[in-house]
Design a protein around this motif. Structure first.
Motif, PDB file in Angstrom:
ATOM      1  N   UNK A  57       0.838  -1.194   0.000  1.00  0.00           N
ATOM      2  CA  UNK A  57       0.000   0.000   0.000  1.00  0.00           C
ATOM      3  C   UNK A  57       0.875   1.247   0.000  1.00  0.00           C
ATOM      4  N   UNK A  58       0.302   2.335  -0.498  1.00  0.00           N
ATOM      5  CA  UNK A  58       0.956   3.633  -0.492  1.00  0.00           C
ATOM      6  C   UNK A  58       0.089   4.620   0.277  1.00  0.00           C
ATOM      7  N   UNK A  59       0.736   5.577   0.901  1.00  0.00           N
ATOM      8  CA  UNK A  59       0.017   6.525   1.747  1.00  0.00           C
ATOM      9  C   UNK A  59       0.413   7.946   1.388  1.00  0.00           C
ATOM     10  N   UNK A  60      -0.597   8.809   1.258  1.00  0.00           N
ATOM     11  CA  UNK A  60      -0.373  10.242   1.083  1.00  0.00           C
ATOM     12  C   UNK A  60      -0.555  10.892   2.451  1.00  0.00           C
ATOM     13  N   UNK A  61       0.535  11.230   3.096  1.00  0.00           N
ATOM     14  CA  UNK A  61       0.481  11.745   4.468  1.00  0.00           C
ATOM     15  C   UNK A  61      -0.327  13.029   4.563  1.00  0.00           C
ATOM     16  N   UNK A  62      -0.230  13.907   3.556  1.00  0.00           N
ATOM     17  CA  UNK A  62      -0.967  15.173   3.604  1.00  0.00           C
ATOM     18  C   UNK A  62      -2.479  14.937   3.590  1.00  0.00           C
ATOM     19  N   UNK A  63      -2.914  14.035   2.705  1.00  0.00           N
ATOM     20  CA  UNK A  63      -4.348  13.709   2.654  1.00  0.00           C
ATOM     21  C   UNK A  63      -4.812  13.081   3.964  1.00  0.00           C
ATOM     22  N   UNK A  64      -3.984  12.197   4.519  1.00  0.00           N
ATOM     23  CA  UNK A  64      -4.323  11.582   5.812  1.00  0.00           C
ATOM     24  C   UNK A  64      -4.474  12.630   6.902  1.00  0.00           C
ATOM     25  N   UNK A  65      -3.550  13.582   6.946  1.00  0.00           N
ATOM     26  CA  UNK A  65      -3.596  14.626   7.976  1.00  0.00           C
ATOM     27  C   UNK A  65      -4.878  15.448   7.879  1.00  0.00           C
ATOM     28  N   UNK A  66      -5.203  15.871   6.658  1.00  0.00           N
ATOM     29  CA  UNK A  66      -6.397  16.707   6.470  1.00  0.00           C
ATOM     30  C   UNK A  66      -7.661  15.931   6.835  1.00  0.00           C
ATOM     31  N   UNK A  67      -7.761  14.689   6.318  1.00  0.00           N
ATOM     32  CA  UNK A  67      -8.948  13.872   6.577  1.00  0.00           C
ATOM     33  C   UNK A  67      -9.097  13.541   8.056  1.00  0.00           C
ATOM     34  N   UNK A  68      -8.006  13.156   8.703  1.00  0.00           N
ATOM     35  CA  UNK A  68      -8.053  12.792  10.116  1.00  0.00           C
ATOM     36  C   UNK A  68      -8.387  13.996  10.986  1.00  0.00           C
ATOM     37  N   UNK A  69      -7.778  15.151  10.672  1.00  0.00           N
ATOM     38  CA  UNK A  69      -8.061  16.365  11.449  1.00  0.00           C
ATOM     39  C   UNK A  69      -9.537  16.746  11.328  1.00  0.00           C
ATOM     40  N   UNK A  70     -10.086  16.632  10.109  1.00  0.00           N
ATOM     41  CA  UNK A  70     -11.512  16.931   9.914  1.00  0.00           C
ATOM     42  C   UNK A  70     -12.375  15.947  10.707  1.00  0.00           C
ATOM     43  N   UNK A  71     -11.978  14.666  10.689  1.00  0.00           N
ATOM     44  CA  UNK A  71     -12.735  13.656  11.446  1.00  0.00           C
ATOM     45  C   UNK A  71     -12.713  13.924  12.937  1.00  0.00           C
ATOM     46  N   UNK A  72     -11.552  14.341  13.448  1.00  0.00           N
ATOM     47  CA  UNK A  72     -11.450  14.668  14.878  1.00  0.00           C
ATOM     48  C   UNK A  72     -12.376  15.823  15.220  1.00  0.00           C
ATOM     49  N   UNK A  73     -12.356  16.864  14.399  1.00  0.00           N
ATOM     50  CA  UNK A  73     -13.198  18.033  14.665  1.00  0.00           C
ATOM     51  C   UNK A  73     -14.682  17.710  14.633  1.00  0.00           C
ATOM     52  N   UNK A  74     -15.118  16.970  13.617  1.00  0.00           N
ATOM     53  CA  UNK A  74     -16.534  16.619  13.479  1.00  0.00           C
ATOM     54  C   UNK A  74     -16.993  15.741  14.637  1.00  0.00           C
ATOM     55  N   UNK A  75     -16.177  14.767  15.020  1.00  0.00           N
ATOM     56  CA  UNK A  75     -16.570  13.866  16.104  1.00  0.00           C
ATOM     57  C   UNK A  75     -16.590  14.563  17.456  1.00  0.00           C
ATOM     58  N   UNK A  76     -15.703  15.515  17.681  1.00  0.00           N
ATOM     59  CA  UNK A  76     -15.751  16.299  18.920  1.00  0.00           C
ATOM     60  C   UNK A  76     -17.048  17.102  18.974  1.00  0.00           C
ATOM     61  N   UNK A  77     -17.428  17.702  17.841  1.00  0.00           N
ATOM     62  CA  UNK A  77     -18.675  18.467  17.776  1.00  0.00           C
ATOM     63  C   UNK A  77     -19.882  17.566  18.051  1.00  0.00           C
TER      64      UNK A  77
END
Length: 267
Positions: A57-77
């Motif tokens: 597998x290959x990973x795009x760290x920038x995409x992971x960071x953006x997606x994960x940060x958005x997920x953290x924010x939405x779930x906290x809300x």
């Protein structure tokens, strides 16, 4: 069309076929929510193990960071929203032998002795959101590691495994409480010795027997009991005293109290 939720079903009134009402619909909803978490977590664990074995597998760290940060924010809300939202009559037939009373007061909605419980379905939804939050944090941690050290892509499946175990652990309390209700266990917030003592201390009661207490849901309990009275005790006064004590002291509004004259053979 309106979406029917377990909470809406649980508020439906009792029927001929469902004489206790639909209170346990919310418990079943909580169990289903936990099962969904387990299935999704199982899929993530399977994919994580497959990635660790094959490393294909290959990973795009920038995409992971953006997606994960958005997920953290939405779930906290969502967690904050859920945290904010989480926070009858009597009749009897008297005779010279025995009498009984059924008390079904639904107006109070459960316990009224100080501590209001959170609906188990809301708890399950909160745990679901908490699980998503934990997984998002896991992805965020992995993304940061891979961003700093691009060759450590194995950090992604490792973090998935670790945080999946944490998610499963958060569901155990909900599952335990739900199964306790479905198995008609004795309510956890009531002291059995204290209940027996208070029933035996009712004026005119010689002894008690056939005591059964169970949960209709986590915040609604039911009770049935036989009270053996002294010969000169008043059945009416005993029934009124017993039902009032059970409501005010233990928050039990679904009661069946049967009163009978005490006989030496009962000992």
């Amino acid at each position: 069309r309106q979406v029917v939720t377990p909470d809406m079903v649980a508020r439906r009134p009792a029927t001929q076929n469902m004489s206790f009402g639909y209170h346990r619909a919310e418990v079943m909803g909580a169990v289903c929510s936990v099962l969904v978490i387990w299935v999704l977590t199982g899929v993530l664990v399977y994919l994580a193990i497959d990635r660790m074995i094959n490393l294909n597998f290959k990973i795009d760290a920038d995409t992971m960071l953006i997606t994960a940060a958005a997920g953290v924010g939405v779930n906290i809300l969502m967690g904050c929203v859920l945290q904010q939202s989480g926070h009858g009559h009597s009749h009897g037939g008297l005779s010279s032998k025995h009498s009984h009373s059924h008390d079904h007061d639904e107006g109070e909605g459960g316990h009224d002795h100080g501590k209001k419980k959170v609906n188990i379905n809301v708890r399950a939804a909160f745990i679901h959101v908490l699980g998503d939050l934990v997984q998002s944090i896991g992805v965020l941690v992995a993304a940061v590691i891979i961003k700093v050290q691009p060759t450590w892509i194995i950090a992604d499946p490792i973090c998935t495994l670790i945080f999946s175990i944490i998610v499963l652990c958060t569901t155990l309390a909900i599952l335990r409480d739900a199964l306790h209700v479905l198995m008609e266990g004795f309510p956890r917030d009531i002291s059995f010795p204290n209940l027996v003592r208070d029933l035996q201390n009712i004026p005119g009661v010689q002894m008690i027997h056939s005591l059964h207490v169970w949960s209709l849901t986590v915040d609604k309990n039911a009770l049935s009991v036989h009270l053996a009275m002294e010969q000169d005790a008043s059945p009416d006064d005993t029934l009124v005293y017993a039902n009032n004590m059970l409501r005010e002291t233990y928050g039990i509004h679904q009661t069946t109290v049967q009163v009978e004259k005490w006989q030496p053979i009962m000992e």
